[in-house]
Design a protein around this motif. Sequence first.
Motif, PDB file in Angstrom:
ATOM      1  N   PHE A  11       0.776  -1.239   0.000  1.00 23.43           N
ATOM      2  CA  PHE A  11       0.000   0.000   0.000  1.00 23.43           C
ATOM      3  C   PHE A  11       0.809   1.291   0.000  1.00 23.43           C
ATOM      4  N   LEU A  12       2.071   1.242   0.424  1.00 20.01           N
ATOM      5  CA  LEU A  12       2.826   2.501   0.520  1.00 20.01           C
ATOM      6  C   LEU A  12       3.756   2.670  -0.681  1.00 20.01           C
ATOM      7  N   PHE A  13       3.929   3.911  -1.095  1.00 28.13           N
ATOM      8  CA  PHE A  13       4.733   4.216  -2.280  1.00 28.13           C
ATOM      9  C   PHE A  13       5.740   5.315  -1.946  1.00 28.13           C
ATOM     10  N   ASP A  14       6.972   5.159  -2.475  1.00 31.53           N
ATOM     11  CA  ASP A  14       7.914   6.280  -2.374  1.00 31.53           C
ATOM     12  C   ASP A  14       7.455   7.416  -3.280  1.00 31.53           C
ATOM     13  N   ASN A  15       6.889   7.059  -4.441  1.00 36.96           N
ATOM     14  CA  ASN A  15       6.289   8.047  -5.348  1.00 36.96           C
ATOM     15  C   ASN A  15       7.239   9.204  -5.621  1.00 36.96           C
ATOM     16  N   ARG A  56       9.553  12.174  -7.205  1.00 37.26           N
ATOM     17  CA  ARG A  56       9.576  13.101  -8.333  1.00 37.26           C
ATOM     18  C   ARG A  56      11.018  13.105  -8.812  1.00 37.26           C
ATOM     19  N   HIS A  77       1.406  16.706  -4.972  1.00 39.41           N
ATOM     20  CA  HIS A  77       2.733  16.576  -4.379  1.00 39.41           C
ATOM     21  C   HIS A  77       2.657  16.116  -2.931  1.00 39.41           C
ATOM     22  N   SER A 111       3.125  13.216  -1.600  1.00 43.20           N
ATOM     23  CA  SER A 111       4.227  12.347  -1.175  1.00 43.20           C
ATOM     24  C   SER A 111       5.478  13.154  -0.862  1.00 43.20           C
ATOM     25  N   GLN A 112       5.761  14.191  -1.683  1.00 53.43           N
ATOM     26  CA  GLN A 112       6.975  14.981  -1.464  1.00 53.43           C
ATOM     27  C   GLN A 112       6.903  15.734  -0.139  1.00 53.43           C
ATOM     28  N   ARG A 151       5.567   8.071   4.693  1.00 59.54           N
ATOM     29  CA  ARG A 151       5.342   7.439   3.392  1.00 59.54           C
ATOM     30  C   ARG A 151       3.850   7.232   3.239  1.00 59.54           C
ATOM     31  N   LEU A 152       3.305   7.549   2.085  1.00 59.41           N
ATOM     32  CA  LEU A 152       1.846   7.560   1.927  1.00 59.41           C
ATOM     33  C   LEU A 152       1.373   6.478   0.961  1.00 59.41           C
ATOM     34  N   VAL A 162      -0.050   6.697  -1.732  1.00 56.42           N
ATOM     35  CA  VAL A 162      -0.417   7.615  -2.812  1.00 56.42           C
ATOM     36  C   VAL A 162       0.585   7.495  -3.943  1.00 56.42           C
TER      37      VAL A 162
END
Lengths: 89, 418
Positions: A43-47, A49, B240, B242-243, B251-252, B254
Amino acid sequence: MLRIPCPHCGERDFTEFRYGGDASKIRPRHDSTDARAWQEHVFLFDNPRGPHREFWQHVLGCRQWLVLERDTATNAVGAARLARPPELP
Amino acid sequence: MPSRYSALALARHALTGKPWARAWRSADPKPSYDVVIVGGGGHGLATAYYLAANHGVRRVAVIERAYIGSGNVGRNTTLVRSNYQLDGNTQFFEHSLQLWEGLSHELNFNVMLSQRGQVVLAHGPSQLDVLARKGNIMRLNGIDAELLARADVMRLLPYLDYSPTSRFPIHGGLLQRRAGTVRHDAVAWGYARAADALGVDIVENCTVTGFTRDGDRVTGIETTRGAIAAGRTAISVAGHSSQVAALAGLRLPVESHLLQAFVTEPVKPFVDHVISFGAELFYISQSDKGGLVFGGHIDGFNSYTQRGQLPKVQSVAQCAVALIPGISRLRLLRHWAGIQDMTPDGSPFIGRTPLRNLYFNGGWCYQGFKATPAAGWCLAHTIAHDAEHPLNRHLSLDRFERGNGFDEYGYGLWTYRQ
């Protein structure tokens, strides 16, 4: 158009591929009973940029799973390699 | 203090030529606030307004990286509706629609709510059954819903494709008359002006660079314009999330994806409702300027580029023409992409976080704009009471680890499918 360099088929439009998510995650052992580890994996993501390592499957080509390097801030595409270890048949 | 907008004020300004006062102050950040809200989008501004108006919290700052209205509040298809079927969602979105209905008066700013009605189409008998069920759930909750047979839809929307060769024949639909559109920029400006009048500081061009912590308690933020101490801090930065959360070590659940929206060249008024295609995710309405405004699915892979991919332009245009063949010769005037938080169950988060005095609002998937008033209203309540309101209790950040995923559409928990 995002173009993905498939190691088997050459550079193709991303529409031939299926996106498969973050490839840098390490899956807990199959018999792991650590609920928190599973929660984080599923369920968790570093996501990030920026640089991202991700799975794609070439469904309209060789049908192989690939690991692609891509920058999520610019969509600039880097190298792609097969997702399975090369020593396997 | 800006003057109150009214017909009298309009006449006075017209006769005297006196310029209008600016709608909100350009505030410099103070060293400390009771509440700091990170993110000056629709949700952040609404939160600040309801904190001041409903909970009497006046020492509030909204910290925006760019300028007010530069993010997703200006990058959507402006639709509002409350046709949701899961207990929790039904009430939350109806609360939002009721807030929309009173918003222009409450804010003294015309947000141009147009309740033109929304029709969701069914392309088969089983899909019509699903819509009947949804309509019944809405009506049991006191929300307006009307089930339409094919003949009703033909009378209401005569310009759709009813030909025997249509790929997705129209069997009927579900109409919510109170649904409609809102002028999205006015939402940001209206909330900003009303919050400012209640003493909220709106700080633009100020980027958050970190959070200050005392153990597991968040005590403020660090920004490009200095440190700001805060009794309570909220993150409301869709796209943004997560950032910004990572700056606090969180940590989300998302992932950030691109959602495109499209506007055609303007034509005479003919699409007088909001229409949702049932065979694909596609929705269309006509703006006051005459352009057809429509959108579809996300692009399909995570990205922050705010530039959409052309294959999605093509597939969305195919939906448009399959639904309304008469618009096939229209040219697209503009299209744009917003960065959208996608979550595993397609539902958002409003609530507390693992860190004390830090609150999170995000993960809105496709539904952020219509939720703006209720999201701000619920987040303000959650911050003021350090506890979730019954309306947002189901939207907690830890619901996956408790096995309480909240999946309105029944797709299953799969982030890039939702």
